[in-house]
Design an enzyme around this catalytic site. Structure first.
Site, PDB file in Angstrom:
ATOM      1  N   ALA A  69       0.843  -1.194   0.000  1.00 27.21           N
ATOM      2  CA  ALA A  69       0.000   0.000   0.000  1.00 27.21           C
ATOM      3  C   ALA A  69       0.875   1.240   0.000  1.00 27.21           C
ATOM      4  CB  ALA A  69      -0.921  -0.001   1.219  1.00 27.21           C
ATOM      5  N   ASP A  70       0.308   2.329  -0.496  1.00 29.44           N
ATOM      6  CA  ASP A  70       0.982   3.611  -0.425  1.00 29.44           C
ATOM      7  C   ASP A  70      -0.067   4.699  -0.250  1.00 29.44           C
ATOM      8  OD1 ASP A  70       3.914   4.710  -1.010  1.00 29.44           O
ATOM      9  OD2 ASP A  70       2.435   6.181  -1.703  1.00 29.44           O
ATOM     10  N   THR A  71       0.179   5.590   0.707  1.00 26.25           N
ATOM     11  CA  THR A  71      -0.749   6.676   1.003  1.00 26.25           C
ATOM     12  C   THR A  71      -0.116   8.002   0.620  1.00 26.25           C
ATOM     13  OG1 THR A  71      -1.721   5.417   2.841  1.00 26.25           O
ATOM     14  CG2 THR A  71      -2.087   7.806   2.836  1.00 26.25           C
ATOM     15  N   GLY A 106      -3.369   3.746  -2.246  1.00 22.34           N
ATOM     16  CA  GLY A 106      -3.370   2.721  -3.279  1.00 22.34           C
ATOM     17  C   GLY A 106      -2.989   1.399  -2.656  1.00 22.34           C
TER      18      GLY A 106
END
Length: 196
Positions: A69-71, A106
């Site tokens: 995940a990436d924020t 994401g």
């Protein structure tokens, strides 16, 4: 039965998966977090999540699924990633205070069998106006250099600055757990939570 691998060093993502009742194993690897400049908002978060997952592709067993995940935080069309230092954190929060911004996370689920799902979630966050003293106190006390946009909604600043959210609170923490659960159900990974 598939096995879930969390490829994240984030204590918040670990806690959220634990709170879902999902058994998982953590695997960590350094991955470059740069992205093509033409990408826009949610595309950045999805690209980075998929890019991180690809770094694990060769090492996955057929029964394993890696979750990455990436924020990111977006103010207008500017992406505010993790600040490099305290001065940049203060600058970011100074820009965010008194305004609304968007948080995108994401997520990529990549199976050792080659199946891949990429999605993102968006939350609109409203900040009240903050004084310079409040911003400096937060940065000095909470050291938010590991957080996109230089803040954590679960920290002090979330309690005193966030006036309204439109969307998932957990997405702002770094994982849209409602969407993750839906996708893991399709892979029969949530049955592990029910039969633990």
């Amino acid at each position: 039965m598939p096995r879930l691998i969390l490829a994240s060093n984030s204590p918040r993502r670990r806690q959220l998966l634990t709170d879902l009742g999902l058994p998982y194993e953590v695997r960590l690897r350094e991955v470059d977090e740069s992205y093509p400049p033409h990408l826009h908002r949610a595309e950045v978060a999805e690209y980075l999540a998929a890019h991180k997952a690809d770094a694990y592709r060769a090492d996955l067993a057929p029964d394993e699924v890696v979750l990455t995940a990436d924020t990111i935080v977006c103010l207008d069309d500017d992406v505010l990633n993790k600040p490099a230092d305290a001065a940049e954190a203060v600058a970011m929060l100074t820009r965010l205070q008194g305004r609304a911004h968007d948080v995108y996370t994401g997520v990529c689920l990549l199976g050792g069998d080659g199946r891949r799902t990429v999605f993102s979630d968006q939350t609109r966050v409203y900040f009240r106006a903050l004084s310079a003293a409040e911003i400096k106190f937060y940065v000095r006390t909470y050291l938010p250099m590991d957080k996109a946009g230089a803040y954590g909604a679960q920290d002090w600043i979330g309690m005193v600055a966030v006036t309204k959210l439109e969307g998932s609170y957990f997405n702002v923490m770094g994982l849209p757990v409602h969407r993750v659960w839906e996708e893991l159900e399709k892979l029969d990974l949530t049955t592990l939570a029910r039969t633990k």
